[in-house]
Enzyme design. Structure first.
Site, PDB file in Angstrom:
ATOM      1  N   TYR A  83      34.245  25.117  42.012  1.00  0.00           N
ATOM      2  CA  TYR A  83      33.759  24.081  42.965  1.00  0.00           C
ATOM      3  C   TYR A  83      32.348  23.917  42.652  1.00  0.00           C
ATOM      4  O   TYR A  83      31.664  22.956  43.128  1.00  0.00           O
ATOM      5  CB  TYR A  83      33.855  25.020  44.270  1.00  0.00           C
ATOM      6  CG  TYR A  83      35.285  24.702  44.901  1.00  0.00           C
ATOM      7  CD1 TYR A  83      36.374  24.026  44.380  1.00  0.00           C
ATOM      8  CD2 TYR A  83      35.701  25.294  46.294  1.00  0.00           C
ATOM      9  CE1 TYR A  83      37.589  24.064  44.985  1.00  0.00           C
ATOM     10  CE2 TYR A  83      36.734  25.070  46.999  1.00  0.00           C
ATOM     11  CZ  TYR A  83      37.757  24.515  46.316  1.00  0.00           C
ATOM     12  OH  TYR A  83      38.852  24.257  47.230  1.00  0.00           O
ATOM     13  N   GLY A  84      31.912  25.148  41.991  1.00  0.00           N
ATOM     14  CA  GLY A  84      30.474  25.074  41.954  1.00  0.00           C
ATOM     15  C   GLY A  84      29.560  23.693  41.523  1.00  0.00           C
ATOM     16  O   GLY A  84      28.349  23.105  42.147  1.00  0.00           O
TER      17      GLY A  84
ATOM     18  N   CYS B 202      34.593  32.432  49.166  1.00  0.00           N
ATOM     19  CA  CYS B 202      34.209  31.689  48.209  1.00  0.00           C
ATOM     20  C   CYS B 202      32.657  31.371  48.609  1.00  0.00           C
ATOM     21  O   CYS B 202      32.355  30.822  49.804  1.00  0.00           O
ATOM     22  CB  CYS B 202      34.824  30.298  48.009  1.00  0.00           C
ATOM     23  SG  CYS B 202      33.959  29.253  47.056  1.00  0.00           S
TER      24      CYS B 202
ATOM     25  N   CYS C  80      28.642  34.977  43.940  1.00  0.00           N
ATOM     26  CA  CYS C  80      30.039  34.264  43.874  1.00  0.00           C
ATOM     27  C   CYS C  80      31.171  35.387  43.769  1.00  0.00           C
ATOM     28  O   CYS C  80      30.844  36.198  42.925  1.00  0.00           O
ATOM     29  CB  CYS C  80      29.778  33.629  42.307  1.00  0.00           C
ATOM     30  SG  CYS C  80      31.486  32.797  41.940  1.00  0.00           S
ATOM     31  N   THR C  81      32.149  35.033  44.378  1.00  0.00           N
ATOM     32  CA  THR C  81      33.246  35.851  44.516  1.00  0.00           C
ATOM     33  C   THR C  81      34.002  36.349  43.020  1.00  0.00           C
ATOM     34  O   THR C  81      34.602  37.305  42.888  1.00  0.00           O
ATOM     35  CB  THR C  81      34.129  35.563  45.554  1.00  0.00           C
ATOM     36  OG1 THR C  81      34.692  34.299  45.399  1.00  0.00           O
ATOM     37  CG2 THR C  81      33.698  35.806  47.028  1.00  0.00           C
ATOM     38  N   HIS C  82      33.811  35.503  42.046  1.00  0.00           N
ATOM     39  CA  HIS C  82      34.634  35.759  40.819  1.00  0.00           C
ATOM     40  C   HIS C  82      33.726  36.731  39.956  1.00  0.00           C
ATOM     41  O   HIS C  82      34.273  37.568  39.349  1.00  0.00           O
ATOM     42  CB  HIS C  82      34.024  34.540  40.057  1.00  0.00           C
ATOM     43  CG  HIS C  82      35.212  33.359  40.175  1.00  0.00           C
ATOM     44  ND1 HIS C  82      35.184  32.659  41.447  1.00  0.00           N
ATOM     45  CD2 HIS C  82      36.460  32.965  39.470  1.00  0.00           C
ATOM     46  CE1 HIS C  82      36.394  31.610  41.265  1.00  0.00           C
ATOM     47  NE2 HIS C  82      37.168  31.997  40.101  1.00  0.00           N
TER      48      HIS C  82
END
Ligand code: DGL
Length: 282
Positions: free
Chosen positions: A44-45, A75, A186-188
């Site tokens: 999405y970034g 997110c 960022c949740t990643h």
């Protein structure tokens, strides 16, 4: 009709929100959860705000058809682009969103220098500018949009040498300048904490906001008297807009258990983007 035994909806562009989901499972083991990974559209970034708003609205509608009693926007990029928009669109739905933990980082730092790792979408947002204006006045903030990191994590290369090299390029200049606190915006990124710790060394404190998000979900449900009374095993539905087999493998790698995955497909109906379960579930 939603009730206290209804599920909590969670979504992210991909596997990142699983870092929030695992904290929610630990804190709220009785809650049924429906997780949507929009892997058809990850990352999405770099996407425009309007597009992320469209995706987030359609995913929220989908979660509401699953009777979600609360929706967690797991997110940072979608929260930055769409959280206010979602609250306007669905005024009766409680949303819990995310933002980079600049405030706790500004409190924690001893050197007065903080690193923020997020996506370009999050950095470009008004929400982030507002956060900086409110909480980062007395600290120096080093930002990095970590180009390519989300894709490396999505493709299962989180512990490959390429990821370590990328994190060295990002983190070493910050640490050399005196950064002692790094915010995972960022949740990643929590899925590469071991690599970050190796690269940053023991002098760097890493802030993962996922536990705080889980606590916020609990507070909101408590206040609304909507906590589940379930004491047994809770239902977990995992849904991807990408490939089910791949997502099931990622879940196994990242969360350590096997679980069935359903697929949902994007469709345009009467000019409106919608998300629906696919007819064929593999
Ligand atoms: N996990 C996401 C975030 O917290 C989005 C990453 C992406 O899709 O670019 O920002």
């Amino acid at each position: 009709m939603t009730c206290f035994s209804s599920p909590i909806g969670i979504f992210d562009s991909g596997i990142g929100g699983l870092s929030v989901l695992r904290e929610m499972q630990a804190l709220l083991p009785g809650e049924a959860l429906v997780y949507v990974a929009d892997q058809a559209h990850v990352p999405y970034g770099p996407r425009p705000v309007s597009e992320i708003q469209q995706f987030s609205e359609a995913i929220s509608r989908f979660l509401l058809t699953q009777e979600a009693k609360l929706i967690v926007v797991a997110c940072n990029t979608a929260s930055a682009a769409a959280l206010s928009f979602l609250r306007q669109r669905f005024p009766h739905v409680p949303f819990v969103g995310m933002e980079p933990a600049v405030k706790p980082a500004a409190r924690k730092t001893q050197t007065g220098k903080v690193g923020v790792l997020a996506t370009e979408g999050t950095f470009a947002s008004e929400r982030y500018a507002d956060l900086m204006a409110r909480f980062a006045q007395d600290v120096v903030v080093y930002q990095n949009p970590c180009h390519g990191l989300v894709q490396l994590i999505e493709s299962g290369q989180g512990d490959e040498p390429e990821t370590e090299r990328l994190l060295q390029e990002i983190v070493w200049p910050m640490v050399a300048d005196g950064v002692d606190t790094i915010v995972l915006g960022c949740t990643h990124y929590p899925f590469v904490i071991p690599v970050l710790e190796k690269v940053g060394g023991t002098a760097v404190f890493i802030i993962d906001p996922a536990p705080a998000v889980a606590r916020q979900v609990k507070r909101v449900l408590e206040k609304a008297a909507m906590l589940s009374a379930n004491t047994g095993a809770a239902q977990l539905d995992l849904v991807t807009t990408g490939a089910a087999g791949n997502f099931a493998h990622q879940v196994q790698q990242l969360l350590g258990y096997e679980h069935a995955v359903k697929t949902a497909v994007w469709q345009v109906e009467n000019g409106e983007l919608t998300l629906q379960f696919s007819q064929v579930q593999l």
